[in-house]
Scaffold this motif. Structure first.
Motif, short mmCIF file in Angstrom:
data_model
loop_
_atom_site.label_atom_id
_atom_site.label_comp_id
_atom_site.label_asym_id
_atom_site.label_seq_id
_atom_site.Cartn_x
_atom_site.Cartn_y
_atom_site.Cartn_z
N PRO A 109 35.79 33.02 37.19
CA PRO A 109 35.26 32.45 38.90
C PRO A 109 35.78 30.76 38.75
O PRO A 109 35.90 30.14 39.87
CB PRO A 109 34.44 31.97 37.44
N LEU A 110 36.07 30.45 37.79
CA LEU A 110 37.36 28.83 37.78
C LEU A 110 38.76 28.97 38.71
O LEU A 110 38.46 28.17 39.14
CB LEU A 110 37.74 28.21 36.63
N MET A 114 38.66 27.38 42.50
CA MET A 114 39.50 26.40 43.12
C MET A 114 40.76 27.10 44.09
O MET A 114 40.80 25.70 44.71
CB MET A 114 40.51 26.36 41.37
N ALA A 115 40.70 28.34 43.98
CA ALA A 115 41.78 28.68 44.90
C ALA A 115 40.49 29.27 46.29
O ALA A 115 41.49 28.10 47.76
CB ALA A 115 42.49 29.82 44.34
N VAL A 192 45.72 33.95 37.68
CA VAL A 192 44.40 34.38 38.61
C VAL A 192 44.67 33.31 39.89
O VAL A 192 44.75 33.69 40.83
CB VAL A 192 43.40 34.36 37.84
N TYR A 193 44.98 31.75 39.78
CA TYR A 193 44.46 31.25 40.53
C TYR A 193 45.94 31.88 41.76
O TYR A 193 45.11 31.44 43.26
CB TYR A 193 45.01 29.74 40.52
N ILE A 222 38.77 41.61 46.06
CA ILE A 222 38.77 40.11 45.61
C ILE A 222 39.85 40.94 44.98
O ILE A 222 40.87 41.02 44.16
CB ILE A 222 37.41 39.21 45.64
N LEU A 223 38.53 41.77 44.11
CA LEU A 223 39.41 42.19 42.00
C LEU A 223 40.98 42.70 42.66
O LEU A 223 41.44 42.64 41.84
CB LEU A 223 38.84 43.02 41.75
N PRO A 224 40.88 44.23 43.66
CA PRO A 224 41.65 44.60 43.27
C PRO A 224 43.60 43.69 44.06
O PRO A 224 44.61 44.08 43.16
CB PRO A 224 42.11 45.87 44.50
#
Length: 303
Positions: A109-110, A114-115, A192-193, A222-224
């Motif tokens: 989530p963070l 940020m992105a 991840v960002y 988003i997840l893939p």
């Protein structure tokens, strides 16, 4: 002076031949560039791993305490069949996996905010806040959490202030899980960002145009696309937890030893280097399997 002038043309001719050879064979430039680092890697890293693996087949003389260069599988037999060492290995791998999952859940989530959401100035501020703990000493952060989780620490003081009993987290596996999750969280947020930032906005808009709601867009788009970044971050969190021995010694209890603690004990106290080497191969094998799976999932592209 004449000799210097006469030596000039042959030197320029040799340099021209060298540049021509490099231009015709680009791989020579790559070899010249990487030869020294690859040699250092092979000697220092692969050489130490080879020495570790070879010494794990030796044994210690019970009378003199000296290492005897006799080939044996007794050390690996003890690692596999001794319930104490098997439990320590499973504890180490289990907590490393729990820390990795926790950091992934907290970081996503963070990193997404940020992105994809935060303006540039707020994004820069969040970057500083994420990296700020890394500017302090590792031991300072560990001792800070040790103070927080102590019996008379800040956590129990806050709980008692609202009428709740003590949490009882000091010197437990739960304490190690909390501390590890905090310490390695920045190493999960940054990959991840980076993965989320590379997702084109047009993909999200196309999903919305096709009727995809928030959860469907997250699950299918988003997840893939962010999964390689999550796997890349998990390489850091999992491997760093797997090889740590300071946090279990300072935060964990009597039954919270990690593989690193056993290795340290057999090297520094018992003097049984072959068994320590055999037990140290466990995280090496686990990480080799983990990195192979991560490569198949495209994690190295997000590093």
């Amino acid at each position: 002076m004449a000799e210097v002038v006469e030596a000039g043309p042959p030197f320029r001719a040799a340099r021209l031949r060298l540049s021509t050879a490099l231009w015709r064979r680009p791989w020579l430039k790559i070899v010249a560039l990487l030869a020294l680092p690859v040699l250092a890697f092979a000697v220092v890293y692969l050489g130490s791993l080879a020495a570790l693996f070879i010494s794990s087949f030796w044994e210690v003389d019970s009378f003199t305490g000296k290492v005897v260069h006799v080939w044996t599988l007794a050390n690996f037999h003890s690692v596999i069949h001794d319930s104490v060492y098997r439990q320590i290995a499973l504890r180490t791998i289990g907590i490393a996996a729990a820390v990795t999952v926790t950091d992934a859940v907290l970081a996503f989530p963070l990193a997404y905010f940020m992105a994809r959401v935060a303006p540039s100035r707020l994004r820069a501020t969040l970057f500083v806040l994420v990296l700020l703990p890394l500017w302090s000493s590792y031991l300072v952060r560990i001792y800070a959490w040790r103070t927080i989780l102590a019996k008379d620490g800040a956590l129990n003081w806050a709980l008692n202030g609202i009428g709740l009993p003590d949490a009882g987290l000091a010197y437990t596996n739960w304490a190690m899980w909390i501390v590890f999750s905090y310490v390695w969280l920045p190493f999960m947020i940054l990959p991840v960002y980076a993965a989320l930032e590379r997702i084109p906005q047009s993909y999200l808009e196309a999903s919305q145009d096709l009727g995809g709601r928030g959860w469907r867009t997250f699950r299918s788009v988003i997840l893939p696309l962010a999964l390689p970044g999550v796997i890349a971050g998990s390489i850091f969190t999992f491997s760093l937890t797997l090889g740590d021995f300071i946090t279990p010694a300072l935060v964990g209890g009597a039954g919270s030893s990690f593989i690193g603690n056993v290795v340290e004990n057999f090297i520094g106290v018992n003097g049984n280097i072959p068994f320590a080497a055999a037990f140290a191969t466990v995280p090496v094998i686990v990480m080799a399997i983990y990195l192979t799976a991560a490569k198949r999932l495209g994690a190295f592209e997000a590093l």
